[in-house]
Design a protein around this motif. Sequence first.
Motif, PDB file in Angstrom:
ATOM      1  N   ALA A  33       0.822  -1.218   0.000  1.00 47.10           N
ATOM      2  CA  ALA A  33       0.000   0.000   0.000  1.00 47.10           C
ATOM      3  C   ALA A  33       0.851   1.262   0.000  1.00 47.10           C
ATOM      4  CB  ALA A  33      -0.950  -0.008   1.193  1.00 47.10           C
ATOM      5  N   ALA A  34       1.924   1.269   0.757  1.00 49.94           N
ATOM      6  CA  ALA A  34       2.779   2.459   0.818  1.00 49.94           C
ATOM      7  C   ALA A  34       3.438   2.719  -0.533  1.00 49.94           C
ATOM      8  CB  ALA A  34       3.837   2.298   1.901  1.00 49.94           C
ATOM      9  N   ALA A  35       3.900   1.656  -1.188  1.00 48.38           N
ATOM     10  CA  ALA A  35       4.514   1.808  -2.510  1.00 48.38           C
ATOM     11  C   ALA A  35       3.484   2.261  -3.539  1.00 48.38           C
ATOM     12  CB  ALA A  35       5.143   0.493  -2.942  1.00 48.38           C
ATOM     13  N   GLU A  36       2.265   1.757  -3.427  1.00 47.74           N
ATOM     14  CA  GLU A  36       1.195   2.167  -4.334  1.00 47.74           C
ATOM     15  C   GLU A  36       0.875   3.655  -4.146  1.00 47.74           C
ATOM     16  OE1 GLU A  36       1.069  -0.064  -6.591  1.00 47.74           O
ATOM     17  OE2 GLU A  36      -0.922  -0.985  -6.388  1.00 47.74           O
ATOM     18  N   GLU A  37       0.839   4.081  -2.906  1.00 47.38           N
ATOM     19  CA  GLU A  37       0.570   5.493  -2.618  1.00 47.38           C
ATOM     20  C   GLU A  37       1.655   6.378  -3.229  1.00 47.38           C
ATOM     21  OE1 GLU A  37      -0.282   8.443   1.219  1.00 47.38           O
ATOM     22  OE2 GLU A  37      -0.043   6.266   1.517  1.00 47.38           O
ATOM     23  N   ASP A  38       2.903   5.946  -3.090  1.00 51.38           N
ATOM     24  CA  ASP A  38       4.017   6.710  -3.652  1.00 51.38           C
ATOM     25  C   ASP A  38       3.925   6.755  -5.175  1.00 51.38           C
ATOM     26  OD1 ASP A  38       6.810   7.926  -3.438  1.00 51.38           O
ATOM     27  OD2 ASP A  38       7.188   6.176  -4.707  1.00 51.38           O
ATOM     28  N   LEU A  39       3.600   5.624  -5.797  1.00 48.07           N
ATOM     29  CA  LEU A  39       3.475   5.555  -7.245  1.00 48.07           C
ATOM     30  C   LEU A  39       2.393   6.511  -7.743  1.00 48.07           C
ATOM     31  CD1 LEU A  39       4.115   4.046  -9.972  1.00 48.07           C
ATOM     32  CD2 LEU A  39       2.229   2.501  -9.356  1.00 48.07           C
ATOM     33  N   MET A  40       1.236   6.480  -7.111  1.00 49.71           N
ATOM     34  CA  MET A  40       0.126   7.333  -7.543  1.00 49.71           C
ATOM     35  C   MET A  40       0.456   8.808  -7.360  1.00 49.71           C
ATOM     36  SD  MET A  40      -3.289   5.324  -6.257  1.00 49.71           S
ATOM     37  CE  MET A  40      -3.372   3.543  -6.297  1.00 49.71           C
ATOM     38  N   ALA A  41       1.113   9.131  -6.248  1.00 49.81           N
ATOM     39  CA  ALA A  41       1.469  10.527  -5.987  1.00 49.81           C
ATOM     40  C   ALA A  41       2.496  11.022  -7.008  1.00 49.81           C
ATOM     41  CB  ALA A  41       1.995  10.674  -4.567  1.00 49.81           C
ATOM     42  N   ARG A  42       3.503  10.204  -7.316  1.00 48.35           N
ATOM     43  CA  ARG A  42       4.558  10.607  -8.260  1.00 48.35           C
ATOM     44  C   ARG A  42       4.012  10.859  -9.654  1.00 48.35           C
ATOM     45  NH1 ARG A  42       7.704   6.914  -9.532  1.00 48.35           N
ATOM     46  NH2 ARG A  42       7.089   5.167  -8.187  1.00 48.35           N
ATOM     47  N   HIS A  43       3.019  10.066 -10.050  1.00 47.38           N
ATOM     48  CA  HIS A  43       2.467  10.207 -11.401  1.00 47.38           C
ATOM     49  C   HIS A  43       1.262  11.145 -11.451  1.00 47.38           C
ATOM     50  CE1 HIS A  43       4.853   7.225 -13.674  1.00 47.38           C
ATOM     51  NE2 HIS A  43       4.968   6.605 -12.511  1.00 47.38           N
ATOM     52  N   GLY A  44       0.891  11.710 -10.333  1.00 49.88           N
ATOM     53  CA  GLY A  44      -0.233  12.634 -10.317  1.00 49.88           C
ATOM     54  C   GLY A  44      -1.555  11.984 -10.658  1.00 49.88           C
ATOM     55  N   VAL A  45      -1.735  10.755 -10.215  1.00 43.48           N
ATOM     56  CA  VAL A  45      -2.964  10.020 -10.514  1.00 43.48           C
ATOM     57  C   VAL A  45      -4.165  10.734  -9.888  1.00 43.48           C
ATOM     58  CG1 VAL A  45      -4.212   7.854 -10.080  1.00 43.48           C
ATOM     59  CG2 VAL A  45      -1.807   7.803 -10.798  1.00 43.48           C
ATOM     60  N   GLU A  46      -5.231  10.846 -10.679  1.00 43.53           N
ATOM     61  CA  GLU A  46      -6.453  11.502 -10.215  1.00 43.53           C
ATOM     62  C   GLU A  46      -7.616  10.533 -10.028  1.00 43.53           C
ATOM     63  OE1 GLU A  46      -6.821  15.685 -12.141  1.00 43.53           O
ATOM     64  OE2 GLU A  46      -5.713  14.411 -13.569  1.00 43.53           O
ATOM     65  N   VAL A  47      -7.536   9.371 -10.646  1.00 47.05           N
ATOM     66  CA  VAL A  47      -8.588   8.369 -10.496  1.00 47.05           C
ATOM     67  C   VAL A  47      -7.987   6.990 -10.775  1.00 47.05           C
ATOM     68  CG1 VAL A  47      -9.341   8.705 -12.886  1.00 47.05           C
ATOM     69  CG2 VAL A  47     -10.887   7.627 -11.247  1.00 47.05           C
TER      70      VAL A  47
END
Length: 247
Positions: A178-192
Motif C-alpha cells: 500500500a505504501a509503494a502504491e501510494e508513492d506511485l500514484m502521488a509521483r504520477h499525479g494520478v487523479e482516479v
Amino acid sequence: MRILILGGTGEAAELARALGRYPSLDATLSLAGRTAEPKPQALPVRIGGFGGAEGLAAHLRAECIDRLIDATHPFAARISRNAASAAEAAGVRLLAIRRTPWAQEPGDAWTEVGSVAEAAGALGAVPRTVFVTVGRNEVAAFAAAPQHRYLVRTIEPVDGALPVPNLVEIRARGPYDAAAEEDLMARHGVEVLVSKNAGGAATHGKIAAARRLGLPVVMVRRPEKPAVEAVADAAGALRWLGIAASG
C-alpha cells in the motif's frame, strides 16, 4: 486421487504448494498461457486451453480426473462456466475457489460499473490522469476515451493494445504494498484509479492507497458465475479434498 486445478491465481499456487507435499496425489495445475513467463509451480503444469466445455469434459474423461478445482481469476467467467458444464458432463466433482470481493470502507469513493467498457465511459469528458489496473486483455476499451492520460500496469507488455496519445506503461507483477502504491500514484499525479473487484490481499494496496490519497475509484463489478460448491481460499479446498490445511 487425480486432481486438475484450473489456475492462474495466488490461491491456485498456494493449493499447488500444499498438494505438492503429498506424493500419493496425482495433481496437475492448468494455466491458460496468457503470461509468457509464469511463475514456477510446485506441481506439473499444463499450459493452454481445452477447446471449450466439450474439450474440457473430454480431457477429464481421458485423464480419469476425480476432482476438478476451479481456482481461476474472479473475472474468468467463461472458463468457470466451461468448468461447471464439463464437470457435469464428465461426472466429476467440482469445487470453485472464490475469494471474497473487496467492500467499500469509510473514506472510499467508488463508482461501481458492470464492465471495463463502462469504466472508460465513467471517467467523464474532462481530461484526467488515470491509473488503469484491469489487465492487458481489456485495456483497449480506454481507447474510446483518448483525452485522458493513462498510467497502465500490466504483467505483459501493452504492445499497442491502447492507442492513445498519452500513455505510461508499467510492467510489474503483484503483490503490491500500500505504501509503494501510494508513492506511485502521488509521483504520477494520478487523479482516479480504475480496478476490477478482484478481492484478496495481493492487489488491495492500490485500494488502500487511493483511500489515503482521497482519490476516486471506478470499480468493475464481478461477472456472474455458475452456482457450484465453493470455498473462499486454498485452505477450504484442502478441507474439501479431505486434507488438513496444516498438512
